[in-house]
Structures are given as C-alpha cells and as structure tokens.
Enzyme design. Structure first.
Site, PDB file in Angstrom:
ATOM      1  N   GLU A  30      -8.623 -48.109 -24.381  1.00 44.62           N
ATOM      2  CA  GLU A  30      -9.717 -47.709 -23.494  1.00 44.62           C
ATOM      3  C   GLU A  30     -10.689 -46.793 -24.217  1.00 44.62           C
ATOM      4  O   GLU A  30     -11.885 -46.788 -23.941  1.00 44.62           O
ATOM      5  CB  GLU A  30      -9.138 -47.068 -22.233  1.00 44.62           C
ATOM      6  CG  GLU A  30      -8.178 -48.035 -21.538  1.00 44.62           C
ATOM      7  CD  GLU A  30      -7.868 -47.699 -20.090  1.00 44.62           C
ATOM      8  OE1 GLU A  30      -8.050 -46.532 -19.699  1.00 44.62           O
ATOM      9  OE2 GLU A  30      -7.446 -48.612 -19.362  1.00 44.62           O
ATOM     10  N   GLY A  32      -2.402 -58.930 -24.744  1.00 48.06           N
ATOM     11  CA  GLY A  32      -3.105 -59.170 -25.999  1.00 48.06           C
ATOM     12  C   GLY A  32      -3.257 -57.880 -26.771  1.00 48.06           C
ATOM     13  O   GLY A  32      -3.780 -57.840 -27.883  1.00 48.06           O
ATOM     14  N   GLY A  62      -6.687 -58.600 -18.595  1.00 48.70           N
ATOM     15  CA  GLY A  62      -6.568 -57.968 -17.282  1.00 48.70           C
ATOM     16  C   GLY A  62      -7.595 -56.870 -17.101  1.00 48.70           C
ATOM     17  O   GLY A  62      -8.350 -56.865 -16.150  1.00 48.70           O
ATOM     18  N   GLN A  93      -7.990 -53.753 -30.730  1.00 49.46           N
ATOM     19  CA  GLN A  93      -8.228 -53.134 -29.428  1.00 49.46           C
ATOM     20  C   GLN A  93      -9.574 -52.423 -29.416  1.00 49.46           C
ATOM     21  O   GLN A  93     -10.330 -52.511 -28.460  1.00 49.46           O
ATOM     22  CB  GLN A  93      -7.125 -52.095 -29.159  1.00 49.46           C
ATOM     23  CG  GLN A  93      -5.818 -52.705 -28.744  1.00 49.46           C
ATOM     24  CD  GLN A  93      -5.903 -53.170 -27.330  1.00 49.46           C
ATOM     25  OE1 GLN A  93      -5.927 -52.371 -26.407  1.00 49.46           O
ATOM     26  NE2 GLN A  93      -5.997 -54.451 -27.152  1.00 49.46           N
ATOM     27  N   LYS A 107      -0.536 -42.211 -29.163  1.00 52.69           N
ATOM     28  CA  LYS A 107      -1.294 -42.251 -27.913  1.00 52.69           C
ATOM     29  C   LYS A 107      -1.771 -43.692 -27.729  1.00 52.69           C
ATOM     30  O   LYS A 107      -1.183 -44.610 -28.290  1.00 52.69           O
ATOM     31  CB  LYS A 107      -2.478 -41.293 -27.989  1.00 52.69           C
ATOM     32  CG  LYS A 107      -2.086 -39.827 -28.229  1.00 52.69           C
ATOM     33  CD  LYS A 107      -3.332 -38.970 -28.374  1.00 52.69           C
ATOM     34  CE  LYS A 107      -2.979 -37.534 -28.714  1.00 52.69           C
ATOM     35  NZ  LYS A 107      -4.181 -36.720 -28.996  1.00 52.69           N
ATOM     36  N   GLY A 108      -2.844 -43.900 -26.982  1.00 50.64           N
ATOM     37  CA  GLY A 108      -3.399 -45.241 -26.839  1.00 50.64           C
ATOM     38  C   GLY A 108      -4.798 -45.288 -27.419  1.00 50.64           C
ATOM     39  O   GLY A 108      -5.397 -44.251 -27.681  1.00 50.64           O
ATOM     40  N   THR A 119      -3.573 -54.399 -34.996  1.00 50.31           N
ATOM     41  CA  THR A 119      -3.750 -54.663 -33.563  1.00 50.31           C
ATOM     42  C   THR A 119      -4.509 -53.514 -32.892  1.00 50.31           C
ATOM     43  O   THR A 119      -5.248 -53.738 -31.940  1.00 50.31           O
ATOM     44  CB  THR A 119      -2.389 -54.894 -32.870  1.00 50.31           C
ATOM     45  OG1 THR A 119      -1.525 -53.780 -33.129  1.00 50.31           O
ATOM     46  CG2 THR A 119      -1.726 -56.162 -33.378  1.00 50.31           C
TER      47      THR A 119
END
Lengths: 736, 317, 212
Positions: A696, A473, A245, A629, A692-693, A625
C-alpha cells in the site's frame, strides 16, 4: 508465541533464503493457466448450476412488486432468489451494505434477484425476464452538495476520533508568515481487479463450502455466517489464488453471500460471478473526498501549524475515509487540527481500497506541501527533510520504531536526478511537450496482527506450511516458503506452502498491508516450535541448535534433518501474538516518489515519462516480489492521477461509467519503465521477522508526485483529481 | 442475451433476403460490438446470420485508381495493407488508434462503420434512451456527458459515433457499396451513410432492412500529408474525446473531419475551405452552432487546439 | 452423495404446496416452490474445432461464446473471464495464430478453426519462452490477466515480425521494430490492474531480443 519485546538475533537474520530475490513459486502455474481460481473449481459438483444477479434499476426506493413468473418458466431455470424467498439477510461485521434488496433498495445495482439455471446463458437470459416495479425515493448522491451539512463522523476503528487537536492551530495559523489554505478533491474510485467477484457454493447438509476469492478468510467466514445466519464453524472458504482484490474482496461480498443462499434454495452447488458492469455499483469502492489542507510555516520552512479537514459520504453505518491518517504522523508542527465529516449518501458503500486513508490523503497533503514549498521559495525535497520528526507529534514521548524517511527522500532525489528539475514552472519544452518534474512523500501504517501456521516435516524432507493466508499476487506463497526454508535450514524447493483454505490456521489474511509481516511471523512461531520438537526427537539437549543445509547441528554433532521424520511426520502449530509494542512505538512505512511528466501543449494530455520510488518497509523479505508490489502501486497511482473516476449521476444516483471501457485504468502504453528501490531497514519492534508491508506504501504518494510534476510542467495548479486535460486546458498557453 | 437461431450464410443473396424478411434477423461478422450489446440486451436479435464465410475480404485497386475494401476485411488487415499505408495513411492511422490489437483482428470494415454509440446511458438498460428504446427519453441530457456530442445533436439524443475509421473515411470521401435481398446494389457516399439523431436517434444509418455492405471504396489517392490525431485520457485502448483526421497539402489547403463530437463523423465544407487560415478559422466553421453541455464544453477549444497540433505536425513532415 | 438439504427441500416442496408463507420463518428457504421444474432446455447446435492440437466436438447453446466454451465446456480455465465485454483482454486466445478476445465471439463462429490457449503454449514442466520470461521478470502478480497477456505477447512479436504497423510507428511504411514503445502500445488491450506492465515489457524485450 508472544512477541512483546523488540526482537534480538534469531534464525531469520541469516538471510540465506529470506531477503533474496526469488521468483513467485506459483509462477509456472500462473503463466501456463494451471493456477485455479475460486470459480474454476468445476468439480464442486457434477450438478453445478449457474447463478446470475439482477441488479436494482433505481438507487433508492422500494420494491412494490417482483414478477418472476416469466423467468421461472424460461428454459433451464431452477430457482430464483428474491427477498421474498429467503429469510432476511443481515449485514456482516465489516461491510455494512445489504447483499439483497427488498423491499428497500439501498443503492443502484444492489442485487434484487438471483436466477439459478442449468447454464450461464440460461440464467443470464432469464434474469432479464424478471419484472420489478419500484417506487423511487429521493436520495442523496452528491458529496459537494452535502458537505456543508455533513456532521462530524463518529469515532471509528480505523479513523479514530473525529476531531484531534494539539496546541492551538487557529492562533498559530493566523500568526504564521507563510501559509497554504486550499481544498482538494479525490473522486470515487473502483478496485477494478481483473478477476470479478465469483464464487462456487456447495452445501453438504448444514455445512457450507465456498470457493470464493476473499482476502481475509476468517473475516469472510464470520461475515458470511452473520449475513446468512449460519454458524461460522459450519463454513469453509477456499481460494488458492485471488485474481486481485485491493480491498474489494476483503470479506464477504454479494457473490459469496448470494451464491450460498442460492445454492441452499436450489439444492445444488451454484457458481455465481458478478458481471463486470454490475461490479461498480454493486460492491464497495473508495469514496470521493473533499479535503481542506491548511499549512503554516515560518520563513525558515518549519511547519508551525498543520490542519487536515476531510469530508466523505457513505451509507448509514458506513465508515469515513480517514484521509488524515498519514498527515498526523508525516511532518512536525506543534499546532495541529484534524477534523473528519461524514455525509449520508445513497451510493454504493465506500470502503477500503489499497491504502485507504493515506492514498487519498497524500493526494491532497502532498500537493499542499508543494504549494508551500513554492511560497517559501524552497526545494520541495528540502521542505520535507526540514520537517521530519522522530516522535509522534501527538504524543512526544512516543518514538517511531524506525523512520528512514529522510533517507528515502535524499536517495530518491539523487537517483532520480532531482537537481535537474526545472525550478520555474512551465519552463521546459521538448517539441510539443511541456516537461515537468514533481515529487511527493509517502507514509502508510505498518500494522501487524495475530497469525498462525502449521508446519510439517515429512520423511522425504519436505516442509509443508499451512495457513489461511491468501495470495492476491502479492507473493505470499513465496515469502512464506522463504521464511520456512530459512527457519528450517532447507532450500526453498523443499518447502510446500499451502494457503487459502479457512481450515488452515488463522491469519489476518491480506489487507491493510499487514499480510506479509503477520503471516511470516506466524510461520516463524510454528517453525520455532517445530525446531524444538525436531531437536528433542534427534536428542539435542542444548538450546543452541542450528538448522542449515538440511542438517541439524549443535556443537560437533550434525544430523540430517530428515532423520527427525524417519518415524513419521513431525508437525507443529503455533501462532504469533503481540504485546504492546505497537502502542509504545509508532510503526509506519515511508517512501518518496518522483515523477517526470510531459503535457501536450496543444491538447493538455499528460503522459508519465519516468517514475521512481524509494521505500522503507522494514526487512524486505523478497526484493523481487516487493518491488513488483511497489511498481504495481505506482501504476495504480498513475491511474489515480490521470484518469480514474467513477462519474456520479447525481440525479439518478449511480456510477455511470460502470464497466472497464468507461472506467479507465492505466494500460501498457500509459506506464513507462518504473524504478523502485528499498532502503536498508530492519524493524525489530514489528516481529522476529522484522518486516513490514510495502503493497500500500507503493500507492501512497504516487498521484501527488504526478500532480506536482504537471504543475511544474504547465504552471497551472489543479486541485481536483483525476488531472484530465479539461481541468487545465483553458489555462494552458494559447497556441500561436 | 436472448436466445436466437444461428446460421452460416452460404450466399450473399440468401443472407440479404433472409435479413430483410425475417423479423429480428441480423448479420454477424466480427461480432465485437454486436455480442457486447447482446449480452446486456441492448441488441436482441432473434436470428443471426454468420457472414464470415462469404468472402468480401480483399482489398483491390479500382478502375478509377482508388481501392475497394471488402466489407469483411479486418481492421488489422486494412491498417496493414501497404497501399493503404502508403496512399491513405490517415485511414491506417485512424484504424490503429482504435480499440486494441485483439479487437482489430476481429472487427471488420463494415462492422466498424456500423458500430453503435458508447454513450453510457445507451449501455445501461435501466436508463432512458431514445436510441435504445424510442420515446423513452434521453438520460444523457443533463447527466454524465463528458464523452458526448457537442454538435449536430438533438433534444432526443446527444450520442456520438465512436468509430475512428469512419472519420478517416469521411475525410477521404469514401463510398459504401451495398446489395439487398433482391440483388439490387447501390452506392452510398460516406457523408450520407450515418445520420444525425434528430427525432429518430434509434436509426444510426441510412441502410435499409437487410441491406448488406459489400465494400467501401476510396477514390484516387489525394497525396498530401495524412494525419490522424486522437485525444483521450489514457494513451491507448480508449475512445476519443476528440479526434481529427486531416489530409493537408503542401500549400496549406486540405480537408478535415472530426470525431468524438457528433452522431457521425463531422466534416463541413466551409471548414475545409478555411484550412489555409489556420486552426481558429477551421474550428469556428466546423463547430459553428455547437451546443456543448457543461461537462463537454472543453471539446470546443480542444478541437481547435488539436487542429493546431495536426497542422503543426503536417508542416513539420 | 445424497445431500440432506436437497432431500429436505424436496420433502418440504411436497408438504408445502399452497402454503408458501407458512414455512420458513425458522428456515432460510421460504419457498421450495420457487424451484421451477426444469426440463425445457435450449436447442443446441454442433460445433467442431481444434483446441491445442486436440479435436473437440461440442453441442452448444448458440449463445455460448468461445470463452465460455473453453472454460465451462472444455474446462480449459486458463483463459480468463475478466469483463466478458472486450474491455480487458484476459480472454485472449490465438485463433489460427491470430489473437482475439474469446469473449466477443461465438463458439459457433469457429467451426473448423484451430485454437491455441495458454494451456497449449506450454506447461509448468515445459514453459514456452514467453512464459519463462514472464516468470523470470515477474511479469504478473495475481496472475488473472497473465494468460491473456502471454497469448497477446506471443502474437504481438509475431505481428511485429509480419510488419503490421501500430499507432506509435513513426513511419507507416517502415518495417516496425520491437521497441519498448511498440510493445507497450500493442499490448494495451491487455489490462493488468496489479500493474506489472513495466516487468511485462522487460519479459517481452528479452524474448524479442533472443529472436532478433
């Protein structure tokens, strides 16, 4: 559950399942073709019909007339949707584009009609029989031409105010001994996810069910409801998997809105996929930017003034690309100026694409930093270390929640072998190749938002988690299962994570790299509640109850977890809500990217030889994973640096290279082995899960690291992405 | 895709006769380009003749010491043939630089020659294109032309031919063998097979209606170093910005053809003659009279620099 | 199941003949009369082939691609439609053991062929070694290109074994080896936008090594 003070010790700290590399739980489904994507739910109805969109042939204008008679008479055609057959569609709450043209056309390939037929072949063929007469109008398609007249952008949710001033930038800049003042451009870029926008819509009375790949299901429902005039509660969205996406499927796009409308008009379930050549102009994209960066430093390399001015364009009401988001928090410098301008353009809508703001912003800032380092005669890593800060430069009383930025830089430099970098540009050769090394810093915000989950323990000892979180994903299934396993003290094989259904408890979904942190915190909340219920049911009175190895323990007493469900399933639902920690602390993720490139001294073509990223993203819930990313971001960054550009025909107002042959994204041969590491970090201000992420962050800073490596290889500074051979060919050394 | 009728050809004669007489009939072999274009109605055949069952899939030695390549030999099979790899390396190299493994498995020798341009305006049926719709104009002129022709173009069309294989065949002086519905065979030198756009850009080749390619023949091996250099933004699975096919002898003489610059594989005798003089001399003869656009002007120096790379590689070998 | 909106639609269709503009101010569907009377269907042709060991007999619109035959008619949705124009590789299947883009070939051109799709390589319970290696090395993210990648990867190792050269083979006449550069070049017709290439290369290296 409310989270308003930094987390203390809690069950996630055990890290028996969390923090461990675990392969995607859905891997066996995806690798065998058994994972069903939205438009593959053929059983939506035995009378499933096929839709096909006809896109507008002009960029801006009016439809004088549409003649659908030949198309309607074509074999298999059931109905044709045009603006004349439906109540005017409104716009959603996030994307501003209109899903159906008429009579006004807002952008090229905006849907003009949807043909619904018995088969895909019939719908496609009939769409070509529709005759549309347009009155073409003059539009604005060229950002560079509109730059000087573009007004300051409005204050925006994601970008903030159009002008931010701290200290006196002009005076400090004028007085500084070393400065950089350069302008950089980044092009329009496409999401180009592999699964096209594709929806199956089915009406049951006034209830609408859509199988549609939407990253943020609750927002998708809201926007679809707004667009077609249906109460949000009458809509159900389902998408167990999303085939990529990157923001392009953030919320309702034309496939979803028009499938719903077409199904209503046809009186049958409709499957509608956007044909690839339509996607580039019909849906959203990352808009082109022009960015002026001014940096001033003392001879010691300390920044004294930082300015980042940025121009982008959009349809009316559309947002500005907030390129200075990262610049505001990355480096010190007492005098600061950030200005954002928004031109009116009549291209497709510009909106979020993976790391909106930071990704294009770093592409400019981090070349400027490289230029400053060269002027200072200073190592680029050292310049960045020197300008590290621990406080929000706009509000010095506000600290970063956690900022292992210097660690990323130094560990990256060490692992990459940065000391071996050729300090003089164009000084290293390997046969026909000019070799260069470059680096860049990465920053990306760490948002988190309210998310819920429902957890169920059944008699067989299976823990089922339900949330409307999506998995593009990114590993959502896996980290959610890991979180629940950790919380309930069971192996991950005992957890069944169910996602991607809007009837499940609400999360913010996938976007802005907030999905992992938010959804696992929601699972934490629900699991805490379930633990409480179970403890009570099993007769534990003490608050100190341990869930591990399938047992519930307190003191000397230990009971099998499954005993709690002997009388029936135990279910708990809760959500995690947030106080003001995000206001009290500046929450960001950080990284450093290093690249080695080879530039063909004959042709000027650049190939990446190796790349490394060191990232800080809070607690890493699954190193496997999470690494994927990051290397995925690095791959996309190779594209941004070297090839990706939607070429605008400024006469007719459209992206010309609107397919995957024309819009080149990296292929296997472009991507060497990629290395990505994480520094140990726990951010207790985020949530009890302390994560956190990274998705990006992995992209932010990649392209400028490559750009700086190209400069290091050639000695030719290019400030316009993508850095294709034609940008520096005439300045490369002549060939003897 | 417009509706069409479909038949599996059983004899080349019947197939050619039908293709010549039935309005809108087309042969289909690999289909990788034709179906691509049919889906967006750039191509709109009304009748498809599947010729895959007709044979023409052998690579044989000719009496003259060359090889005859069956029209239906796949690009993979041709590139992998040991004779081609050994004696006509430039052809193997060109094939392997094109498309993807999957496409090469399906694409045929004849189909590759008949590929249509990748000009984005040709592909977009909303745009004016004299090649797609004669007389409608050329939106590429003054538009996005980075990929397009720098030489041999006209004010009607600036498209390029996208094939890599054809560039190598041009440098090898291949000939195209055909048969028509009446059973007439003929041989077309590759130099005369593709056309320049002129006033009729909708006509890509000099094939007649219904004429069926049976084979491509290569003359005796030339010896020398065989080099195919393809320049593109991404490392694979992309059309050439510029490509150079060359066969270079030990004494520096040789021949060269260029792809990505014109409506056909581009070769100039005077440039061949200038081979020993080096890249600048070759390029200036190859591209004499070039009329690049602002966006593809870089192709002119790029050809020269790519030639330099090719010569340097041949010397090193 | 009777669908109320469908009933309403057909009733409205009857009621509003000749009065199209009068309705729909309150209802989103303005004109039920937009609905064409279906019936005129496209002529079909028979085609038979074997998919994953099973004989299939279909009657298809000649325009049906092999990809759409698999997905829409046989409901084998493991083979993906990414671009439908041979530009992404998501639709890769094996025909007679050879990989092709199923989107750029008509089903009718495969009479008598033997087709293997991702579903035929292995199942979640019994993964093909390449599928297992993709899982182990995280050679995918969203999974949409993955069936094509895996079909391609299986075929690539076979192509190397059969001695088919590639663009990066240093010497055309030497037997190619399953190096990283060889596999990366040969896999380049399979685009992965999530960027799992580096992991896919490792998955393939493992399988290639196990064979060697």
């Amino acid at each position: 559950m409310k989270f308003d003070t930094p987390a203390g010790a809690n069950p996630t700290d055990r890290m028996a399942v969390l923090g461990k590399a675990h392969t995607h739980v859905e891997g066996p489904l995806k690798t065998t073709g058994r994972a069903k994507y939205a438009a593959e739910f053929q059983d939506a109805g035995p009378d499933l019909a096929y839709g096909y969109i006809l896109g507008a042939a002009v960029a801006k204008g009016r439809i004088n007339s549409i003649d659908t008679s030949a198309a309607r008479a074509a074999p298999g055609v059931i109905t044709i949707v045009t603006y004349k057959t439906v109540k005017p569609l409104k716009t959603g709450g996030f994307f501003v584009q209109r899903m159906l043209a008429g009579p006004q056309v807002d952008n090229y390939h905006q849907a003009v009609a949807v043909v619904v037929a018995e088969t895909f072949e019939q719908a496609r063929a009939a769409s070509a029989l529709i005759r549309v007469d347009y009155a073409r109008e003059k539009g604005s398609y060229d950002l560079a031409a509109s730059k000087d007249t573009a007004p300051p952008s409005p204050t925006e949710e994601f970008g903030g105010p159009p002008v931010i001033r701290v200290g006196n930038f002009e005076r400090a800049f004028a007085a500084a001994p070393v400065k950089v003042d350069e302008t950089y451009t980044t092009p329009d870029q496409a999401h180009a996810m592999m699964e096209p926008h594709a929806t199956i819509a089915r009406w049951d009375g006034d209830k609408l069910t859509c199988w549609s790949p939407i990253q943020q299901l609750d927002m998708g429902k809201r926007d679809l409801g707004m667009i077609i005039g249906v109460p949000k509660d009458n809509i159900r969205l389902i998408t167990p998997f999303i085939g990529g996406g990157f923001g392009g499927k953030g919320t309702t796009q034309s496939d979803l809105a028009l499938a719903a409308v077409a199904a209503r008009q046809a009186g049958r379930p409709v499957k509608l996929a956007l044909q690839r050549p339509l996607m580039f102009n019909n849906t959203t994209h990352r808009p082109k930017t022009i960015q002026r960066i001014r940096l001033a430093a003392g001879r010691d390399g300390k920044l004294t003034a930082v300015s980042h001015d940025s121009w982008s364009g959009n349809q009316p009401g559309g947002r500005t690309e907030p390129t200075a988001l990262g610049t505001r928090f990355l480096y010190g410098g007492e005098n600061r100026l950030f200005q954002r301008y928004l031109a009116r353009l009549d291209l497709a809508e510009g909106n979020a694409l993976r790391a909106p703001g930071e990704a294009p912003g770093m592409m400019a800032l981090e070349i400027a930093m490289d230029e400053l380092a060269e002027k200072l005669g200073m190592d680029p890593v050292r310049l960045r270390v020197l300008n590290d800060i621990q406080h929000d430069p706009e509000k010095p009383e506000r600290r970063f929640s956690s900022r292992p930025f210097v660690q990323c830089l130094e560990e990256g430099a060490r692992r990459f072998g940065w000391q071996d970098r050729p300090t003089a540009p164009a000084s290293r050769r390997d046969g026909r190749w000019l070799i260069g090394m470059g680096m860049a810093a990465a920053i990306r915000g760490a948002p988190i938002a309210k998310a819920g989950a429902r957890v169920r323990l059944d008699r067989a000892g299976i823990v089922t988690v339900e949330t409307d979180m999506t998995d593009l994903g990114t590993g959502s299934y896996t980290i959610i299962a890991q979180t629940a396993a950790e919380m309930m003290g069971v192996p991950i094989e005992r957890v069944n994570a169910k996602l991607g259904d809007s009837t499940f408890p609400m999360t913010p979904g996938s976007g802005g790299q907030l999905g992992a942190a938010s959804s696992t915190a929601g699972v934490y909340a629900a699991c805490m509640k379930l633990r409480e219920t179970i403890a009570q049911r099993l007769g534990f009175n003490s608050g100190d109850v341990d869930f591990s190895d399938g047992q519930v323990r307190s003191g000397e007493r230990s009971v099998p977890l499954t005993d709690a469900a002997r009388q029936g399933d135990v279910v708990a639902e809760d959500s995690m809500e947030y106080g003001d920690l995000a206001k009290r602390f500046e929450q960001q993720t950080f990284g450093a990217h290093f690249a080695e490139v080879a530039v063909d001294r004959f042709t000027g073509v650049t190939r990446v030889r190796r790349m490394l990223a060191v990232c800080a993203g809070g607690r890493i819930l699954n190193p496997l994973t999470a690494r994927s990313q990051v290397i995925g971001g690095m791959t996309m960054g190779i594209g941004a640096a070297l090839m990706e550009e939607m070429a605008v025909d400024t006469r007719f107002g459209f992206f010309v290279n609107h397919d995957l042959a024309g819009y080149e994204v990296p292929v296997h041969a472009d991507v060497p082995h990629l290395d990505a590491y994480f520094v140990d970090e726990i951010d207790a201000t985020m949530s009890p899960v302390k994560a956190k992420g990274v998705g990006e962050l992995g992209l932010s800073g990649v392209a400028p690291a490559i750009a700086n490596a190209i400069y290091n290889a050639t000695g030719v500074r290019v400030r316009e992405y993508p850095m294709t051979l034609d940008k520096h060919l005439d300045q490369l050394p002549t060939i003897a | 895709m417009k509706a069409f009728t479909f038949e599996r050809a059983t004899s080349v004669q019947d197939a050619a006769a039908k293709a010549g007489s039935v309005q809108g009939a087309r042969f289909i072999a690999g289909g990788t380009n034709l179906l691509d274009l049919m889906k967006i109605e750039v191509e709109t055949p009304t009748h498809l003749i599947d010729v895959n069952g007709l044979g023409f899939d052998k690579i044989e030695k000719t009496r003259e010491g060359g090889v005859r390549i069956g029209a239906l030999v796949s690009n993979t099979a041709l590139a992998a043939d040991m004779r081609i790899r050994r004696d006509y390396g430039v052809l193997s190299r060109a094939l392997l630089a094109g498309a993807s493994g999957q496409l090469r498995n399906k694409a045929t020798t004849a189909g590759n020659l008949l590929q249509r341009t990748r000009c984005p305006y040709f592909y977009d049926t909303n745009q004016a294109c004299n090649k797609r719709k004669p007389g409608s104009g050329c939106a590429a002129i003054g538009g996005y032309s980075r990929q397009l022709a720098v030489i041999g173009s006209s004010d009607k069309c600036i498209a390029t031919h996208p094939s890599d294989m054809a560039v190598a065949m041009r440098v090898l002086d291949a000939t195209v063998e055909t048969v028509d519905g009446a059973g007439q065979t003929r041989t077309i030198p590759i130099a005369d097979f593709h056309r320049l756009p002129g006033d009729t850009p909708h006509i890509d080749t000099n094939l007649k209606a219904g004429e069926f390619i049976t084979a491509v023949t290569l003359p005796r091996p030339l010896g020398g170093e065989h080099v195919y250099e393809k320049v593109r933004d991404r490392a694979s699975y992309a059309f050439a910005l510029v490509s150079v096919a060359a066969v270079i002898q030990r004494d520096g003489t040789g021949r060269v053809a260029v792809g990505g610059v014109a409506h056909k594989p581009w070769r100039i005798e005077a440039a061949d003659a200038a081979m020993p003089q080096g890249p600048q001399a070759i390029a200036s003869r190859l591209l004499a009279g070039a009329r690049p656009t602002h966006e593809n002007a870089f192709k002119v120096p790029l050809v020269e620099r790519t030639l330099a790379a090719v010569i340097s590689e041949a010397r090193a070998a | 199941m009777s669908n109320p909106s469908e009933l309403e639609l057909s009733r409205r269709g009857v009621l509003t003949v000749g009065a199209v503009t009068a309705i729909g101010v309150s209802a989103p569907v303005l004109a039920a009369s937009e609905n064409a009377t279906t019936g005129a269907s496209t002529p079909t042709i028979p085609v038979s082939f074997e998919v994953n060991g099973k004989a299939e007999h279909l009657s298809l619109d000649p325009r049906t691609t092999l990809l759409d035959a698999l997905r829409e008619h046989l409901h084998l949705t493991g083979t993906k439609k990414g671009c439908d124009h041979g530009q992404c590789g998501a639709c890769t299947v094996l025909v007679g053991g050879v990989r092709i883009n199923s989107c750029l070939t008509l089903a009718a051109m495969h009479e008598g062929d033997t087709i293997t799709t991702i579903e035929g390589l292995g199942s979640p319970e019994k993964l093909h070694p390449m599928q297992a290696a993709f899982v182990k090395h995280d050679g995918y993210q969203c999974g949409y290109c993955t069936p094509g990648q895996i079909c391609s990867a299986v075929a690539v190792l076979d192509e190397i074994k059969r001695g088919v050269p590639s663009h990066v083979s240093a010497n055309l006449t030497d037997r190619p080896r399953a190096t990283g550069a060889e596999m990366r070049e040969r896999m380049s017709g399979n685009i992965c936008r999530c960027g799992a290439y580096s992991n896919i290369a490792e998955a393939m290296a493992e399988v290639a090594g196990a064979r060697a």
